[in-house]
Design an enzyme around this catalytic site. Structure first.
Site, mmCIF file in Angstrom:
data_model
loop_
_atom_site.group_PDB
_atom_site.id
_atom_site.type_symbol
_atom_site.label_atom_id
_atom_site.label_comp_id
_atom_site.label_asym_id
_atom_site.label_seq_id
_atom_site.Cartn_x
_atom_site.Cartn_y
_atom_site.Cartn_z
ATOM 1 N N GLU A 185 -2.003 -9.131 -1.961
ATOM 2 C CA GLU A 185 -3.464 -9.222 -1.957
ATOM 3 C C GLU A 185 -4.033 -9.035 -3.362
ATOM 4 O O GLU A 185 -5.027 -9.656 -3.735
ATOM 5 C CB GLU A 185 -4.049 -8.190 -0.987
ATOM 6 C CG GLU A 185 -3.784 -8.551 0.481
ATOM 7 C CD GLU A 185 -4.296 -7.511 1.449
ATOM 8 O OE1 GLU A 185 -5.145 -7.857 2.288
ATOM 9 O OE2 GLU A 185 -3.838 -6.353 1.374
ATOM 10 N N GLY A 226 -0.535 -5.196 0.227
ATOM 11 C CA GLY A 226 -1.539 -5.009 -0.813
ATOM 12 C C GLY A 226 -1.113 -5.579 -2.148
ATOM 13 O O GLY A 226 -1.959 -5.990 -2.958
ATOM 14 N N GLU A 276 1.982 -6.379 7.240
ATOM 15 C CA GLU A 276 1.237 -5.293 7.887
ATOM 16 C C GLU A 276 1.370 -5.281 9.397
ATOM 17 O O GLU A 276 1.268 -4.229 10.040
ATOM 18 C CB GLU A 276 -0.246 -5.384 7.501
ATOM 19 C CG GLU A 276 -0.568 -4.935 6.096
ATOM 20 C CD GLU A 276 -0.371 -6.029 5.050
ATOM 21 O OE1 GLU A 276 -0.757 -5.801 3.896
ATOM 22 O OE2 GLU A 276 0.175 -7.103 5.399
ATOM 23 N N ALA A 307 0.835 -1.197 0.000
ATOM 24 C CA ALA A 307 0.000 0.000 0.000
ATOM 25 C C ALA A 307 0.871 1.250 0.000
ATOM 26 O O ALA A 307 2.048 1.204 0.336
ATOM 27 C CB ALA A 307 -0.905 -0.007 1.227
#
Length: 680
Positions: free
Chosen positions: A108, A105, A128, A66
């Site tokens: 993901e 992310g 994370e 992210a």
């Protein structure tokens, strides 16, 4: 090739669409990247000529995670779940082609492709937890469905990465590509089309979870128990475990709801804010105020270390481990041999644990030159003195080095407290002198305080910072003052701990309050570990302090099994009645009325004066920024990372007003910077 926007392109290789993300430096999932991906997959869905799609990234890595600079700001751009839905729901097979790292992310997103390929060096992970968070875009639900609940639990609670070989074995990737990754991914996509393989959605396959809620319950219980010490104080690991449990027990959509609820609790909590603060603070610490942009570090190809004791040996290992030769100097052969033997033993222990091969032990030791002569340091680019903390001794050494060291060599002192400018005055080259304060054990502890003298040349300062980074340290610039940043603040804590001891608080209570706060040990545990007799002289001791009387009574700490605590053969401790009696007698002699002191007073009196001292350090310009102080205390003194460091904690948790109120009640002079605030 058609540009979807400034960072995402869409092209075709025959019937295969190729989506390319090019958003340096790490292709983070910024609003522009998300918008570009949404546009690209909308175009693919609308193009009947496309039979499959490949998602690839330009530059050094796949999507590395992210864009955390967007955290806490108003949302903009396409939501990540919408992008994932567009990929997962695409009418044609989507192949993610991974190189570098697919983290957070990025992984993901890759998990929403129907197939994944990578090169042999790719790494995958959901880190994370290191920011006090959990994967908030389906990672805790999809990962266990492909690598199993047990492996996923390990990964999300540690942030550990998986290499390409293991990813292939678990099914996280379908193929490891030799040669050009994009070409290999396109070829793989063509095979998928030719073989009419299904659109595999990770979310729909629970066969790899490894069991149901009942059969996996013992694993989760055992995992929590095994990691209780490591997870103590942190909220994020437990939240991650709950989400993996939800993946096992619930349908995918229901598991996503649990993940979202747990994510929002963490995202809006103070712990994640603290850990994100630390993430940015580490990067900010490398920036040196007032340093011209064009300053380049000097080359450091050979290092000299004076002193082969615990510190000198540990400092030497930092350089030997990264391929830099070291000449280590001692006064006596016995001390030199002992120091070299300890270095070898440390490396051998690492090899025995499988951290590197036996050949690496010999390679590192081969870079070490033991010597009994300072003259052998004449060709070193950097010389670090690591001898006893005595100004006269250090000035004598620097005076000799001034005559021995080649022109342009950097002369550094590993002093913990002393005036670097006074040390530099023993030379004719003060611009080449600075402090490099390592923390014990120096080969393990990440912190390096780089002390900038009044006349330290900017290039010399830049070199010390660069050397710190090269050897795996987090280097922080400090100004010249007694104790610099860390020890100057520690002295205030120790002063209050000793006062509390005489006023009625037991050593075990003070230690407990600070370990409950999150420190690895309290001040009296630390004293026992270091040895109560460090710096104590039996010939001159006259019972002036509690420490004098403890040492006079033969209490030395862990080294002889009795100090503030008594220690058994396994170093388990219990309060020492003899020490408590000595403290009681001393307080009575001094006319101190002892009383019951509660935990809150212990915590506030130990930590608030530290914060005040940090504010003074800032006001005097001895630290560049408040976040540098936080980095010093997290990496050098065990301040709990989930509390963000003393200055973050003061500003965001306790509040400066409360600290000011307590300090004024204590009769402390409050720094104006504490009252008015500071720049982060």
């Amino acid at each position: 090739m058609a540009a979807i926007n400034s960072v995402v392109d869409l092209s075709k290789d025959g019937e295969i669409a190729v989506v390319t993300v090019n958003s340096p430096p790490v292709n983070a999932l910024s609003a522009d990247v998300r918008d570009g991906l949404a546009g690209a997959f909308a175009a693919i869905a609308a193009d009947s000529a496309v039979k499959a799609a490949v998602l690839v990234c330009a530059g050094r890595t796949f999507i590395a995670g992210a864009d955390i600079s967007e955290f806490g700001k108003p949302p903009r751009g396409a939501p990540l779940p919408a992008v994932q839905d567009a990929m997962e729901g695409a009418p044609v097979p989507v192949v993610a082609a991974v190189h570098g790292t697919a983290l957070g992310g990025g992984l993901e997103v890759a998990l929403c492709a129907h197939y994944r390929v990578s090169d042999a060096k790719a790494r995958f992970g959901l880190p994370e937890v290191k920011l006090g968070l959990l994967p908030g875009a389906g990672g805790t639900q999809r990962l266990p469905r492909i690598v199993g609940a047990k492996k996923a639990t390990e990964m999300v609670t540690s942030g550990a990465q998986m290499g390409a070989k293991d990813a292939l074995a678990t099914g996280l990737v379908d193929e490891v590509v030799d040669g050009d990754l994009t070409a290999g991914a396109i070829a793989f996509a063509r095979r998928v089309v030719a073989e009419k393989r299904p659109l595999k959605k990770v979310r729909d396959d629970a066969s790899k979870l490894g069991g149901d809620a009942a059969s996996l319950a013992p694993f989760f219980a055992e995992f929590r128990a095994k990691n209780a010490k490591a997870f103590k104080g942190f909220d994020a690991p437990e939240a991650n475990i709950k989400c993996i449990e939800a993946a096992v027990a619930l349908p995918f959509e229901e598991g996503l709801k649990v993940e979202r609820a747990e994510f929002m609790k963490l995202m809006t909590g103070l712990q994640s804010a603290a850990q994100r603060h630390v993430f940015f603070a580490e990067r900010a610490a490398a920036k040196i105020d007032g340093l011209p942009a064009d300053v380049q570090p000097l080359p450091v190809k050979k290092v000299g270390v004076i002193g082969a004791g615990t510190m000198g040996g540990g400092i030497s290992m930092n350089f030997l481990s990264v391929g830099i030769p070291v000449t280590i100097v001692e006064q006596k052969q016995e001390a030199l041999d002992r120091g070299v033997a300890i270095i070898r033993k440390n490396y051998q222990n690492s090899a025995d644990k499988g951290r590197f091969p036996q050949s690496e032990v010999e390679a590192r030791m081969g870079r070490l030159t033991p010597s009994l002569s300072l003259e052998d340091l004449a060709d070193c680019d950097l010389i670090i003195e690591a001898v006893f903390e005595n100004m006269a001794i250090k000035k004598d050494i620097f005076g000799k080095l001034d005559k021995i060291a080649k022109p342009g060599a950097i002369l550094a002192s590993n002093t913990s407290y002393l005036d670097v400018d006074e040390i530099a005055s023993a030379t004719t080259r003060p611009e080449y002198v600075l402090g490099m304060h390592y923390f014990s054990p120096a080969n393990v502890m990440r912190l390096l305080e780089v002390v900038r003298g009044a006349r330290t040349d900017p290039q010399v300062l830049a070199t010390a910072m660069a050397v710190g980074k090269q050897t795996g340290k987090i280097a922080v610039v400090a100004g010249v003052c007694h104790g610099f940043i860390g020890n100057r603040m520690l002295a205030r804590r120790q002063q209050q701990a000793n006062a509390l001891l005489l006023e009625g608080a037991a050593p075990a209570d003070i230690d407990r309050v600070l370990t409950d706060f999150g420190f690895p040990m309290g001040p009296f545990q630390m004293s026992d570990l270091a040895g109560l007799d460090i710096g104590w002289n039996a010939e001159t001791s006259n019972g002036e302090t509690v420490r004098d009387r403890l040492c006079e009574a033969g209490l030395r700490g862990q080294k002889n099994g009795k100090g503030f605590y008594l220690y058994d053969e396994n170093r388990n401790r219990t309060p020492n009645p003899e020490a408590l009696a000595i403290i009681d007698a001393y307080a009575a002699e001094k006319g101190i009325n002892r009383r019951t002191i509660d935990d809150q007073e212990i915590l506030e009196r130990c930590l608030f004066p530290m914060v005040n001292e940090g504010a003074r350090i800032l006001s005097e310009g001895k630290a560049q920024r408040a976040s540098d102080i936080d980095i010093v205390w997290i990496n050098g003194y065990g301040w709990p990372v989930y509390r963000g460091g003393p200055m973050f904690w003061a500003e965001h948790d306790v509040g400066r007003a409360r600290i000011t109120q307590v300090l004024e009640k204590m009769g402390e002079e409050v720094s104006p910077v504490l009252k008015d605030g500071w720049k982060a």
